[in-house]
Design a protein around this motif. Structure first.
Motif, mmCIF file in Angstrom:
data_model
loop_
_atom_site.group_PDB
_atom_site.id
_atom_site.type_symbol
_atom_site.label_atom_id
_atom_site.label_comp_id
_atom_site.label_asym_id
_atom_site.label_seq_id
_atom_site.Cartn_x
_atom_site.Cartn_y
_atom_site.Cartn_z
ATOM 1 N N VAL A 256 0.833 -1.207 0.000
ATOM 2 C CA VAL A 256 0.000 0.000 0.000
ATOM 3 C C VAL A 256 0.866 1.255 0.000
ATOM 4 O O VAL A 256 0.588 2.224 -0.717
ATOM 5 C CB VAL A 256 -0.959 -0.031 1.206
ATOM 6 C CG1 VAL A 256 -1.514 1.344 1.484
ATOM 7 C CG2 VAL A 256 -2.090 -0.987 0.938
ATOM 8 N N TYR B 224 0.733 4.081 -2.791
ATOM 9 C CA TYR B 224 0.285 5.427 -2.423
ATOM 10 C C TYR B 224 1.415 6.444 -2.536
ATOM 11 O O TYR B 224 1.247 7.518 -3.094
ATOM 12 C CB TYR B 224 -0.270 5.397 -0.993
ATOM 13 C CG TYR B 224 -0.789 6.728 -0.504
ATOM 14 C CD1 TYR B 224 -1.831 7.376 -1.175
ATOM 15 C CD2 TYR B 224 -0.249 7.339 0.622
ATOM 16 C CE1 TYR B 224 -2.318 8.592 -0.729
ATOM 17 C CE2 TYR B 224 -0.738 8.555 1.072
ATOM 18 C CZ TYR B 224 -1.765 9.176 0.398
ATOM 19 O OH TYR B 224 -2.242 10.376 0.845
ATOM 20 N N THR C 249 -2.480 0.289 7.200
ATOM 21 C CA THR C 249 -2.919 0.014 5.831
ATOM 22 C C THR C 249 -4.291 0.616 5.582
ATOM 23 O O THR C 249 -4.523 1.299 4.580
ATOM 24 C CB THR C 249 -2.976 -1.510 5.599
ATOM 25 O OG1 THR C 249 -1.712 -2.071 5.914
ATOM 26 C CG2 THR C 249 -3.322 -1.836 4.170
ATOM 27 N N ILE D 137 -4.401 4.411 5.115
ATOM 28 C CA ILE D 137 -3.984 4.876 3.785
ATOM 29 C C ILE D 137 -5.084 4.640 2.753
ATOM 30 O O ILE D 137 -5.448 5.534 1.991
ATOM 31 C CB ILE D 137 -2.677 4.180 3.342
ATOM 32 C CG1 ILE D 137 -1.527 4.639 4.237
ATOM 33 C CG2 ILE D 137 -2.375 4.519 1.887
ATOM 34 C CD1 ILE D 137 -0.203 4.049 3.862
ATOM 35 N N ILE D 138 -5.674 3.442 2.764
ATOM 36 C CA ILE D 138 -6.650 3.179 1.692
ATOM 37 C C ILE D 138 -7.966 3.889 1.958
ATOM 38 O O ILE D 138 -8.767 4.038 1.044
ATOM 39 C CB ILE D 138 -6.865 1.668 1.450
ATOM 40 C CG1 ILE D 138 -7.345 0.953 2.692
ATOM 41 C CG2 ILE D 138 -5.629 1.013 0.920
ATOM 42 C CD1 ILE D 138 -7.482 -0.536 2.496
ATOM 43 N N ASP E 185 -7.178 7.416 0.354
ATOM 44 C CA ASP E 185 -6.981 7.462 -1.085
ATOM 45 C C ASP E 185 -7.663 6.278 -1.762
ATOM 46 O O ASP E 185 -7.194 5.147 -1.669
ATOM 47 C CB ASP E 185 -5.474 7.442 -1.387
ATOM 48 C CG ASP E 185 -5.210 7.599 -2.858
ATOM 49 O OD1 ASP E 185 -5.817 8.501 -3.450
ATOM 50 O OD2 ASP E 185 -4.428 6.810 -3.411
ATOM 51 N N THR F 23 -5.656 4.090 -4.314
ATOM 52 C CA THR F 23 -4.817 3.044 -3.717
ATOM 53 C C THR F 23 -5.655 1.827 -3.355
ATOM 54 O O THR F 23 -5.259 0.696 -3.613
ATOM 55 C CB THR F 23 -4.118 3.581 -2.457
ATOM 56 O OG1 THR F 23 -3.392 4.753 -2.804
ATOM 57 C CG2 THR F 23 -3.176 2.556 -1.880
ATOM 58 N N TYR G 204 -5.089 -1.927 -4.530
ATOM 59 C CA TYR G 204 -4.741 -2.849 -3.457
ATOM 60 C C TYR G 204 -5.725 -4.012 -3.364
ATOM 61 O O TYR G 204 -5.337 -5.147 -3.106
ATOM 62 C CB TYR G 204 -4.698 -2.068 -2.143
ATOM 63 C CG TYR G 204 -4.690 -2.900 -0.894
ATOM 64 C CD1 TYR G 204 -3.541 -3.556 -0.485
ATOM 65 C CD2 TYR G 204 -5.834 -3.027 -0.110
ATOM 66 C CE1 TYR G 204 -3.532 -4.305 0.678
ATOM 67 C CE2 TYR G 204 -5.843 -3.773 1.039
ATOM 68 C CZ TYR G 204 -4.689 -4.410 1.429
ATOM 69 O OH TYR G 204 -4.691 -5.163 2.572
#
Lengths: 367, 331
Positions: free
Chosen positions: B102, B106, B162, B165-166, B169, B172, B176
């Motif tokens: 990830v 990203y 993780t 982050i997802i 965004d 991503t 992912y």
């Protein structure tokens, strides 16, 4: 001839210095001042964090005004913000945290395994799989997808949690349920559910996948009184039941044979306790998604803080509630405008603390 | 016992040959067996020849490598942690690989499977080193409970990072989620080339540590009194697990359950002796992964079901049946 009056009945000299025994009818135990102290400290943290949580947001309200509003004063806008928007959210958080923690404490005691928590043995993932199913496929199937998802999501999650728990229990049953087999079967079921969720995420539209991802992380966003009521009912009914059954937990930790020798009906007790645990975890997950780590770490923390031989239920409850509310305060404010799901904060907070405890109390962890 | 082991190994080997043939012959596009044969031995550049040689053969080779690696890693984890619930995922390998992938998507804008491999491998390495050093603090070294708990802690932490982050965004998340299911599809020969040496070295380390594992299964004190350095054995084992599971996850994404189930199945005929258990685990891991991949291609025509999902779907009932059938063999 010896009569009962001849036996030493009152708390004479304790067998272990500093451990004062108490007895009430069939219930007995040891007085633990430390446990009481930890309980009070956790409750203080919970109350303070809740007050802060009620005051923070787009319209900051001072601590004094928050308290005044709670007791009926305050102007209408403050009343609306505190009583209708923020109080349900904080209450949901506290109740869900408490429910998850008690659920975890019960599971860890009966499985005699610190890893046995609703997240590990598939209850939370059963709820998650059902919820993601509704998010991904519900909208596409029916024209009223949005409202269907809003009403159906908690119910689907609750059903999913109960179904997966029933399946795990039925599959683990073999002339009784052993804690170890329960964890193994739970891991098996869990693997299927995780795969199902991952697959659903690949077939979903990207915005559905993002929505599912928020739910999967455990979020308290936009919770209303409708979310508070089911969790509080579950807690009011199930926690006292758990407290009574906790008397049995003390015997179960020594193994089935010892427990039988102590006169405990092992399978009946375990089934009842499992039902309580599953009920609490399912209702909590339905209300707020699978908030990570609370069920796993709260009982372990409570046990270490109180230095008791098994996770104490009452302290776990308050500790879990405090953990979620504190995490929610952080989730709402730490990143400025971006509001994170509370589950991310519980994981980020809880994981290093578990590591710290492992490093520090490795002797205890080894047993 | 020896006879049963030899028969078992021979049967596994025969199944592997069958699985390899099935993996080459069966796919979304139906190719008659005769044409598969000619594509293998006298390719003339027809469309079928290209499908077989540039798609199915690399995929099959990768399946064998990854399956064997995961089977071995599972057996090693269960041996070293003395925990029958052991799975490479338990030690944070999957979570570490996922987090680094990830980050790669990203922050560094990596888009190709070939690019994910190095990030996943680095992540698996970092996570397992952290888990083991955390679990091994103190005089007694790593014990089953501390390892499992520190694995869970690290996995939760990395999973949360993780997720954050997802959640921020969605592009991503979009990349992912297809890596995260675990699949052999779309990997070309270069991916197998990148991971093969890690798997070979890991497998050699694993096989060499078999006698020490046998001693360790009697307890640390017994192992030490038999002349094995527990610390050195563990270090070699951790290295092997990291290489094997890290390379497998890097190539295919997280495939849960294979490492957990394979040693339990194999133990039924090898018994607890790791000199037999390890090779048998490697073979049956490869058979299971290839078999699952072929099933995934057949059941969801014209699309395909990712191998990670098929492994979980066929593995779980088998595993549960095994748990119910008998008392689990002691690790």
């Amino acid at each position: 001839m010896t009569t009962t009056e001849d036996r030493p009945t009152t708390a004479a000299a304790p067998l272990v210095p500093g451990r004062v025994p108490w007895r009430f009818r069939v219930f007995s135990g040891v007085r633990r001042p430390r446990t009481l102290l930890v309980l009070l400290a956790c409750a203080a943290v919970l109350l303070f964090a809740s007050a802060v949580n009620l005051g923070r947001g787009d319209f900051p309200i001072g601590l004094g005004d928050v308290l005044a509003t709670l007791f009926g004063a305050g102007d209408p806008s403050q009343q609306f913000i505190v009583l209708e928007l923020r109080l349900p959210r904080s209450l949901t958080g506290a109740l869900v945290g408490g429910a998850l923690a008690v659920s975890g404490a019960i599971l860890q005691s009966i499985a005699r395994n610190p890893l046995a928590s609703p997240d590990i043995i598939g209850i939370s993932w059963g709820a998650s799989a059902a919820a993601v199913f509704v998010i991904v496929l519900g909208g596409g199937v029916s024209a009223v997808g949005g409202s269907f998802a809003a009403v159906g999501l908690p119910i689907a999650a609750l059903a999913g949690g109960l179904v997966s728990a029933t399946a795990i229990y039925a599959l683990a049953w073999r002339r009784g349920v052993q804690g170890y087999r329960l964890v193994l079967v739970g891991i098996g079921i869990n693997a299927v559910l995780v795969a199902a969720v991952n697959w659903l995420l690949t077939v979903a539209q990207i915005y559905q996948a993002a929505q599912a991802q928020v739910w999967l992380n455990g979020s308290l966003n936009a919770r209303s009184w409708d979310d508070v009521i089911p969790v509080s009912i579950a807690l009011v009914v199930l926690v006292p039941l758990a407290m009574i059954l906790a008397f049995v937990l003390g015997g179960l930790q020594y193994g089935d044979d010892t427990a039988r020798g102590l006169g405990i009906r092992v399978n009946g007790a375990r089934t009842a306790l499992l039902l309580v645990s599953v009920g609490l975890a399912s209702v909590a997950t339905a209300a707020a998604g699978p908030i990570a780590f609370v069920a796993l770490v709260s009982p372990q923390l409570a046990q270490r803080l109180c230095r008791t031989p098994s996770p104490p239920l009452g302290v776990s409850l308050v500790l879990g509630a405090a953990l979620v509310v504190v995490s929610d305060v952080i989730a709402r404010t730490a990143f400025g405008g971006t509001e994170l799901p509370v589950g991310i904060v519980t994981a980020v907070l809880g994981a290093p603390y578990l590591m710290f405890l492992l490093a520090r109390h490795r002797r205890e962890a080894r047993s | 016992m020896r006879r049963r082991r030899l028969v078992g190994l021979a049967a596994l080997f025969a199944s592997l040959v069958l699985a390899v043939l099935a993996s080459i012959a069966i796919g979304t596009k139906v190719i008659p067996f005769g044409e598969v044969w000619s594509a293998l031995f006298s390719p003339t550049g027809t469309e079928n020849d290209i499908v077989v040689n540039s798609l199915r053969i690399p995929r099959t080779v990768l399946g064998v490598l990854v399956g064997a690696a995961l089977g071995l890693a599972g057996a090693l984890v269960q041996g070293f942690t003395r925990n029958p619930l052991g799975d490479p995922g338990l030690l944070g390998v999957n979570a570490g690989a996922a987090f680094f992938v990830v980050v790669g998507i990203y922050i560094f804008g990596v888009t190709s499977l070939l690019g994910y491999v190095w990030f996943a491998f680095a992540g698996a390495l970092v996570a397992s080193v952290v888990v083991f050093s955390l679990g091994a603090r103190g005089r007694g070294g790593a014990t089953p409970v501390t390892l499992a708990l520190s694995g869970a802690a690290v996995a939760f932490l990395l999973g949360a990072l993780t997720s954050s982050i997802i959640l921020i965004d969605s592009a991503t998340l979009d990349a992912y989620r297809f890596w995260n299911v675990g699949s052999l599809a779309g990997r070309d020969a270069a991916v197998a080339g990148q991971v093969v040496w890690f798997i070979v070295v890991g497998a050699l380390l694993a096989l060499f540590s078999a006698p020490a594992l046998n001693a360790l299964s009697l307890g640390e004190d017994v192992a030490a009194s038999l002349g094995h350095s527990v610390r050195r054995t563990r270090t070699v084992g951790i290295l092997a697990i990291t290489l094997l599971a890290g390379a497998a996850t890097a190539a295919c994404g997280p495939i849960v359950f294979l490492g957990l189930i394979v040693p339990h199945v194999v133990r039924a005929f090898t018994g607890p002796d790791y000199r037999w258990l390890l090779p048998a685990s490697a073979l049956s891991g490869a058979v299971l992964l290839l078999g699952a991949d072929v099933i995934g291609r057949v059941v969801a025509r014209p699309g395909e079901l990712q191998v990670g999902i098929v492994v979980a779907l066929i593995g779980a009932p088998f595993f549960i049946a095994l748990i119910r059938r008998k008392k689990l063999a002691q690790v």
